[in-house]
Design a protein around this motif. Sequence first.
Motif, PDB file in Angstrom:
ATOM      1  N   GLU A 170       0.854  -1.189   0.000  1.00 22.61           N
ATOM      2  CA  GLU A 170       0.000   0.000   0.000  1.00 22.61           C
ATOM      3  C   GLU A 170       0.899   1.251   0.000  1.00 22.61           C
ATOM      4  O   GLU A 170       1.293   1.754   1.051  1.00 22.61           O
ATOM      5  N   ILE A 171       1.247   1.702  -1.222  1.00 25.00           N
ATOM      6  CA  ILE A 171       2.095   2.906  -1.319  1.00 25.00           C
ATOM      7  C   ILE A 171       1.177   4.127  -1.212  1.00 25.00           C
ATOM      8  O   ILE A 171       0.223   4.271  -1.973  1.00 25.00           O
ATOM      9  N   THR A 172       1.468   4.999  -0.252  1.00 25.82           N
ATOM     10  CA  THR A 172       0.601   6.176  -0.039  1.00 25.82           C
ATOM     11  C   THR A 172       1.338   7.490  -0.283  1.00 25.82           C
ATOM     12  O   THR A 172       0.707   8.529  -0.416  1.00 25.82           O
ATOM     13  N   LEU A 173       2.675   7.429  -0.298  1.00 26.28           N
ATOM     14  CA  LEU A 173       3.463   8.637  -0.561  1.00 26.28           C
ATOM     15  C   LEU A 173       4.574   8.303  -1.540  1.00 26.28           C
ATOM     16  O   LEU A 173       5.260   7.277  -1.389  1.00 26.28           O
ATOM     17  N   VAL A 174       4.762   9.160  -2.542  1.00 27.27           N
ATOM     18  CA  VAL A 174       5.917   9.022  -3.444  1.00 27.27           C
ATOM     19  C   VAL A 174       6.659  10.353  -3.401  1.00 27.27           C
ATOM     20  O   VAL A 174       6.082  11.405  -3.711  1.00 27.27           O
ATOM     21  N   ILE A 175       7.908  10.313  -2.989  1.00 26.70           N
ATOM     22  CA  ILE A 175       8.714  11.543  -2.922  1.00 26.70           C
ATOM     23  C   ILE A 175       9.705  11.515  -4.083  1.00 26.70           C
ATOM     24  O   ILE A 175      10.693  10.769  -4.050  1.00 26.70           O
ATOM     25  N   HIS A 176       9.409  12.289  -5.113  1.00 27.39           N
ATOM     26  CA  HIS A 176      10.286  12.365  -6.284  1.00 27.39           C
ATOM     27  C   HIS A 176      11.428  13.331  -5.969  1.00 27.39           C
ATOM     28  O   HIS A 176      11.356  14.517  -6.279  1.00 27.39           O
ATOM     29  N   ASN A 177      12.459  12.796  -5.320  1.00 27.23           N
ATOM     30  CA  ASN A 177      13.532  13.667  -4.839  1.00 27.23           C
ATOM     31  C   ASN A 177      14.757  13.682  -5.740  1.00 27.23           C
ATOM     32  O   ASN A 177      15.474  14.675  -5.791  1.00 27.23           O
ATOM     33  N   LEU A 201       1.687  12.455  -4.348  1.00 28.11           N
ATOM     34  CA  LEU A 201       2.942  12.465  -5.102  1.00 28.11           C
ATOM     35  C   LEU A 201       3.611  13.812  -4.826  1.00 28.11           C
ATOM     36  O   LEU A 201       3.007  14.858  -5.070  1.00 28.11           O
ATOM     37  N   VAL A 202       4.834  13.779  -4.306  1.00 28.96           N
ATOM     38  CA  VAL A 202       5.533  15.028  -3.980  1.00 28.96           C
ATOM     39  C   VAL A 202       6.714  15.197  -4.937  1.00 28.96           C
ATOM     40  O   VAL A 202       7.539  14.283  -5.080  1.00 28.96           O
ATOM     41  N   PHE A 203       6.780  16.336  -5.597  1.00 28.97           N
ATOM     42  CA  PHE A 203       7.845  16.605  -6.563  1.00 28.97           C
ATOM     43  C   PHE A 203       8.823  17.611  -5.956  1.00 28.97           C
ATOM     44  O   PHE A 203       8.415  18.720  -5.582  1.00 28.97           O
ATOM     45  N   VAL A 204      10.088  17.231  -5.872  1.00 32.04           N
ATOM     46  CA  VAL A 204      11.087  18.128  -5.285  1.00 32.04           C
ATOM     47  C   VAL A 204      11.626  19.050  -6.368  1.00 32.04           C
ATOM     48  O   VAL A 204      12.336  18.627  -7.282  1.00 32.04           O
ATOM     49  N   GLY A 205      11.243  20.305  -6.263  1.00 29.47           N
ATOM     50  CA  GLY A 205      11.666  21.307  -7.234  1.00 29.47           C
ATOM     51  C   GLY A 205      12.758  22.183  -6.683  1.00 29.47           C
ATOM     52  O   GLY A 205      13.476  21.801  -5.748  1.00 29.47           O
ATOM     53  N   SER A 206      12.866  23.354  -7.256  1.00 26.21           N
ATOM     54  CA  SER A 206      13.918  24.277  -6.837  1.00 26.21           C
ATOM     55  C   SER A 206      13.455  25.698  -7.119  1.00 26.21           C
ATOM     56  O   SER A 206      12.756  25.954  -8.104  1.00 26.21           O
ATOM     57  N   THR A 220      -1.238  15.933  -5.558  1.00 23.77           N
ATOM     58  CA  THR A 220       0.168  16.210  -5.868  1.00 23.77           C
ATOM     59  C   THR A 220       0.616  17.454  -5.117  1.00 23.77           C
ATOM     60  O   THR A 220      -0.201  18.310  -4.757  1.00 23.77           O
ATOM     61  N   LEU A 221       1.919  17.546  -4.892  1.00 22.20           N
ATOM     62  CA  LEU A 221       2.489  18.725  -4.231  1.00 22.20           C
ATOM     63  C   LEU A 221       3.871  18.986  -4.821  1.00 22.20           C
ATOM     64  O   LEU A 221       4.711  18.076  -4.887  1.00 22.20           O
ATOM     65  N   TYR A 222       4.084  20.225  -5.266  1.00 25.24           N
ATOM     66  CA  TYR A 222       5.408  20.628  -5.766  1.00 25.24           C
ATOM     67  C   TYR A 222       6.088  21.431  -4.662  1.00 25.24           C
ATOM     68  O   TYR A 222       5.506  22.390  -4.145  1.00 25.24           O
ATOM     69  N   MET A 223       7.298  21.028  -4.301  1.00 24.41           N
ATOM     70  CA  MET A 223       8.037  21.716  -3.234  1.00 24.41           C
ATOM     71  C   MET A 223       9.163  22.551  -3.863  1.00 24.41           C
ATOM     72  O   MET A 223      10.065  22.004  -4.516  1.00 24.41           O
ATOM     73  N   ASP A 224       9.142  23.852  -3.608  1.00 28.76           N
ATOM     74  CA  ASP A 224      10.196  24.748  -4.083  1.00 28.76           C
ATOM     75  C   ASP A 224      11.313  24.791  -3.042  1.00 28.76           C
ATOM     76  O   ASP A 224      11.119  25.338  -1.957  1.00 28.76           O
ATOM     77  N   VAL A 225      12.447  24.210  -3.394  1.00 32.01           N
ATOM     78  CA  VAL A 225      13.551  24.118  -2.423  1.00 32.01           C
ATOM     79  C   VAL A 225      14.575  25.228  -2.698  1.00 32.01           C
ATOM     80  O   VAL A 225      14.965  25.458  -3.841  1.00 32.01           O
ATOM     81  N   GLY A 226      15.009  25.892  -1.625  1.00 31.12           N
ATOM     82  CA  GLY A 226      16.085  26.888  -1.734  1.00 31.12           C
ATOM     83  C   GLY A 226      17.411  26.242  -1.357  1.00 31.12           C
ATOM     84  O   GLY A 226      17.566  25.020  -1.457  1.00 31.12           O
ATOM     85  N   SER A 227      18.344  27.050  -0.879  1.00 26.14           N
ATOM     86  CA  SER A 227      19.679  26.528  -0.572  1.00 26.14           C
ATOM     87  C   SER A 227      19.664  25.595   0.661  1.00 26.14           C
ATOM     88  O   SER A 227      19.187  25.971   1.730  1.00 26.14           O
ATOM     89  N   VAL A 228      20.189  24.377   0.471  1.00 24.94           N
ATOM     90  CA  VAL A 228      20.276  23.379   1.555  1.00 24.94           C
ATOM     91  C   VAL A 228      21.670  22.763   1.497  1.00 24.94           C
ATOM     92  O   VAL A 228      22.154  22.425   0.409  1.00 24.94           O
ATOM     93  N   ALA A 229      22.323  22.614   2.646  1.00 27.51           N
ATOM     94  CA  ALA A 229      23.653  21.990   2.660  1.00 27.51           C
ATOM     95  C   ALA A 229      23.490  20.482   2.526  1.00 27.51           C
ATOM     96  O   ALA A 229      22.797  19.859   3.338  1.00 27.51           O
ATOM     97  N   SER A 230      24.100  19.903   1.494  1.00 24.37           N
ATOM     98  CA  SER A 230      23.934  18.468   1.229  1.00 24.37           C
ATOM     99  C   SER A 230      25.185  17.966   0.508  1.00 24.37           C
ATOM    100  O   SER A 230      26.135  18.728   0.303  1.00 24.37           O
ATOM    101  N   ASN A 231      25.139  16.718   0.067  1.00 25.65           N
ATOM    102  CA  ASN A 231      26.285  16.178  -0.676  1.00 25.65           C
ATOM    103  C   ASN A 231      26.457  16.944  -1.995  1.00 25.65           C
ATOM    104  O   ASN A 231      27.574  17.240  -2.417  1.00 25.65           O
ATOM    105  N   ALA A 232      25.341  17.290  -2.622  1.00 26.93           N
ATOM    106  CA  ALA A 232      25.402  18.011  -3.904  1.00 26.93           C
ATOM    107  C   ALA A 232      25.757  19.481  -3.704  1.00 26.93           C
ATOM    108  O   ALA A 232      26.256  20.124  -4.622  1.00 26.93           O
ATOM    109  N   HIS A 233      25.464  20.008  -2.519  1.00 33.65           N
ATOM    110  CA  HIS A 233      25.658  21.441  -2.266  1.00 33.65           C
ATOM    111  C   HIS A 233      26.476  21.590  -0.977  1.00 33.65           C
ATOM    112  O   HIS A 233      25.929  21.766   0.117  1.00 33.65           O
TER     113      HIS A 233
END
Length: 308
Positions: A122-129, A179-184, A227-240
């Motif tokens: 039963e998949i209820t959340l998909v985080i397209h990160n 469905l959550v879409f990780v944007g920028s 659906t939900l589109y998330m606008d992401v700003g600057s985050v410290a991560s492996n890519a950043h």
Amino acid sequence: MMSTTQLLTAVGALVVAQTTYSLLRVLAVYFGPSRVGRYLHGPHSYALITGATDGIGKGVAHELYKKGFNLILHGRNEEKLKKVVEELKASGSGRDIRTWIADANRADVDFAAAAAQWEGLEITLVIHNVGSAPVRESTIDGIAAGELLTDIQRNDLFPLLLTRAVLPQLRRAAGPTQLVFVGSLSSAFPIPRIVPYGATKAFLRQLSAALGSDEAFRARSTPNVTTLYMDVGSVASNAHKTDVSLMTPAAEAFAKHFVHCIGCGRASVIPYWPHALQTCTVGFLPDSLLQKELFKAMEAEMDLLKKH
Ligand SMILES: NC(=O)c1ccc[n+]([C@@H]2O[C@H](COP(=O)([O-])OP(=O)(O)OC[C@H]3O[C@@H](n4cnc5c(N)ncnc54)[C@H](OP(=O)(O)O)[C@@H]3O)[C@@H](O)[C@H]2O)c1
């Protein structure tokens, strides 16, 4: 009959009431109770998270696991995936964790086979990160066509085709799914040197909005899939790789804000409130000043890259 003063007072009162209402609705997203629990229908609900071996995706996996979700973690590196599973299991929630290995850069990912192995879940959340595209020294005419296509493959086609494969399963769930879409934020501002990145994230914004509308049209009432589109700003991560500050939270801290906003009822949201405040302020700048600020921000990013 109303005097001009009375009419202007009435219009003013309406504007104040509407602005206050909108502001309260926005504040409720950040400081009101989270509605992520509506996707936890019971002990058998799963969240599928792409790009879960590092950064924001890994942080979100930890948060959702703590909240009682079972997990399907996607990554391309088996060793890193195993390590994340061990870390999560050590945290002791006891829920199930499955893994899915696929390189999002490749055009031959077998989405149908992936969905078939999750058929009974039963998949209820998909985080397209999963998503990225480097800051490049060159303008787009200096970037190989193959590289540009790979950016589109990873950032757009991978989430599009994964959505296509799991959508029927989400619709069959006993309760709401998202469905959550990780944007920028780079999709909302014309930032130089990351043209493919901003453009691929703008695709996700529209995909998310239109898909949500399509599901509502199909159901002709409240749909099972939102659906939900998330606008992401600057985050410290492996890519950043950058210093943590108020405006650049660590991925783990950011993930708490991200998860808090899941199910917030809006089509899109800036999940970290300091980024929302920053975006609102920047919105008041005249175009020429905005461009100067964007150039400055990109120069800082290019300096950062030279350090690593
Ligand atoms: N950090 C920021 O400032 C920022 C700003 C705006 C938007 N975002 C968005 O936030 C999301 C996460 O970014 P992040 O900063 O957390 O990045 P990150 O720390 O580099 O993590 C990215 C995750 O995606 C995986 N991944 C990358 N390419 C992949 C591929 N081709 N196939 C399969 N998995 C792949 C990585 O796997 P490996 O561990 O194997 O590398 C990792 O698990 C992205 O969509 C990004 O665009 C980030």
